[in-house]
Design a protein around this motif. Structure first.
Motif, mmCIF file in Angstrom:
data_model
loop_
_atom_site.group_PDB
_atom_site.id
_atom_site.type_symbol
_atom_site.label_atom_id
_atom_site.label_comp_id
_atom_site.label_asym_id
_atom_site.label_seq_id
_atom_site.Cartn_x
_atom_site.Cartn_y
_atom_site.Cartn_z
ATOM 1 N N MET A 119 0.852 -1.174 0.000
ATOM 2 C CA MET A 119 0.000 0.000 0.000
ATOM 3 C C MET A 119 0.891 1.227 0.000
ATOM 4 N N LYS A 120 0.554 2.156 -0.842
ATOM 5 C CA LYS A 120 1.309 3.404 -0.923
ATOM 6 C C LYS A 120 0.742 4.430 0.067
ATOM 7 N N LEU A 121 1.539 5.418 0.375
ATOM 8 C CA LEU A 121 1.143 6.470 1.306
ATOM 9 C C LEU A 121 -0.128 7.175 0.839
ATOM 10 N N SER A 122 -0.227 7.432 -0.448
ATOM 11 C CA SER A 122 -1.424 8.102 -0.982
ATOM 12 C C SER A 122 -2.689 7.273 -0.726
ATOM 13 N N GLU A 123 -2.565 5.957 -0.739
ATOM 14 C CA GLU A 123 -3.723 5.089 -0.518
ATOM 15 C C GLU A 123 -4.213 5.163 0.932
ATOM 16 N N ILE A 124 -3.298 5.131 1.892
ATOM 17 C CA ILE A 124 -3.723 5.206 3.296
ATOM 18 C C ILE A 124 -4.339 6.566 3.590
ATOM 19 N N LYS A 125 -3.842 7.605 2.914
ATOM 20 C CA LYS A 125 -4.405 8.936 3.110
ATOM 21 C C LYS A 125 -5.848 9.014 2.594
ATOM 22 N N GLU A 126 -6.178 8.230 1.591
ATOM 23 C CA GLU A 126 -7.552 8.183 1.085
ATOM 24 C C GLU A 126 -8.457 7.348 1.989
ATOM 25 N N ILE A 127 -7.908 6.311 2.599
ATOM 26 C CA ILE A 127 -8.693 5.390 3.432
ATOM 27 C C ILE A 127 -9.001 5.975 4.806
ATOM 28 N N LEU A 128 -8.024 6.625 5.438
ATOM 29 C CA LEU A 128 -8.183 7.100 6.818
ATOM 30 C C LEU A 128 -9.437 7.946 7.053
ATOM 31 N N PRO A 129 -9.790 8.894 6.177
ATOM 32 C CA PRO A 129 -10.988 9.709 6.444
ATOM 33 C C PRO A 129 -12.300 8.913 6.442
ATOM 34 N N THR A 130 -12.276 7.691 5.925
ATOM 35 C CA THR A 130 -13.494 6.868 5.870
ATOM 36 C C THR A 130 -13.661 5.982 7.099
#
Length: 155
Positions: free
Chosen positions: A1-12
């Motif tokens: 998982m790339k950093l950009s992906e975790i940044k998209e997931i966390l707000p959900t």
């Protein structure tokens, strides 16, 4: 998982939950003690110089049982590390203490972050002379021995 992906997931998410591949959960009172970027420059056994760059998260359990890291807080830590350290969008590697410090790849199963076991591998199999897994051939000897001794041909 790339950093950009975790940044998209966390707000959900309502909670940040890490789970090991064996089903064990990281205690919910963990801390993220480090977010950084690790650059590794090395040479493989075939003589090829390689560069590897990962974003590193270090998880740590403390005796602070009231602590719960919320998704927004982790997102702020990530953003701060990007701003202060210039961290790039790379694959995430997680360090987590078991019997020793383990390094894990990170995946998301739709509910929890999964710490995937990392494996070592030869990066220069063609130069080492090690046959690829698909090329390995095993022969079975017709003769059977009741005991496996050196030079017996049983193994």
């Amino acid at each position: 998982m790339k950093l950009s992906e975790i940044k998209e997931i966390l707000p959900t998410l309502d909670d940040v939950v890490f789970q090991l591949e064996d089903g064990t959960f990281v205690p919910e009172h963990f801390h993220v003690t480090e977010v950084g970027q690790i650059t590794k420059k090395f040479i493989d056994c075939g003589g090829v110089v390689r560069n590897e760059k990962v974003v590193n998260f270090q998880l740590w359990n403390a005796d602070d049982y009231e602590h719960r890291l919320k998704p927004g807080k982790l997102l702020n830590i990530i953003r701060l590390s990007q701003n202060k350290l210039g961290i790039e969008d790379a694959e995430i590697e997680v360090e987590y203490q078991s019997t020793t410090i383990g390094k894990y790849d990170l995946e998301f199963n739709g509910k929890h972050f999964i710490l995937k076991n990392k494996k070592t591998a030869c990066l220069a199999e063609d130069a080492c002379g090690i046959p690829l897994a698909t090329e390995k051939k095993f022969s079975v000897k017709e003769e059977k021995s009741s005991c496996c001794t050196p030079n017996s041909g049983c193994c």
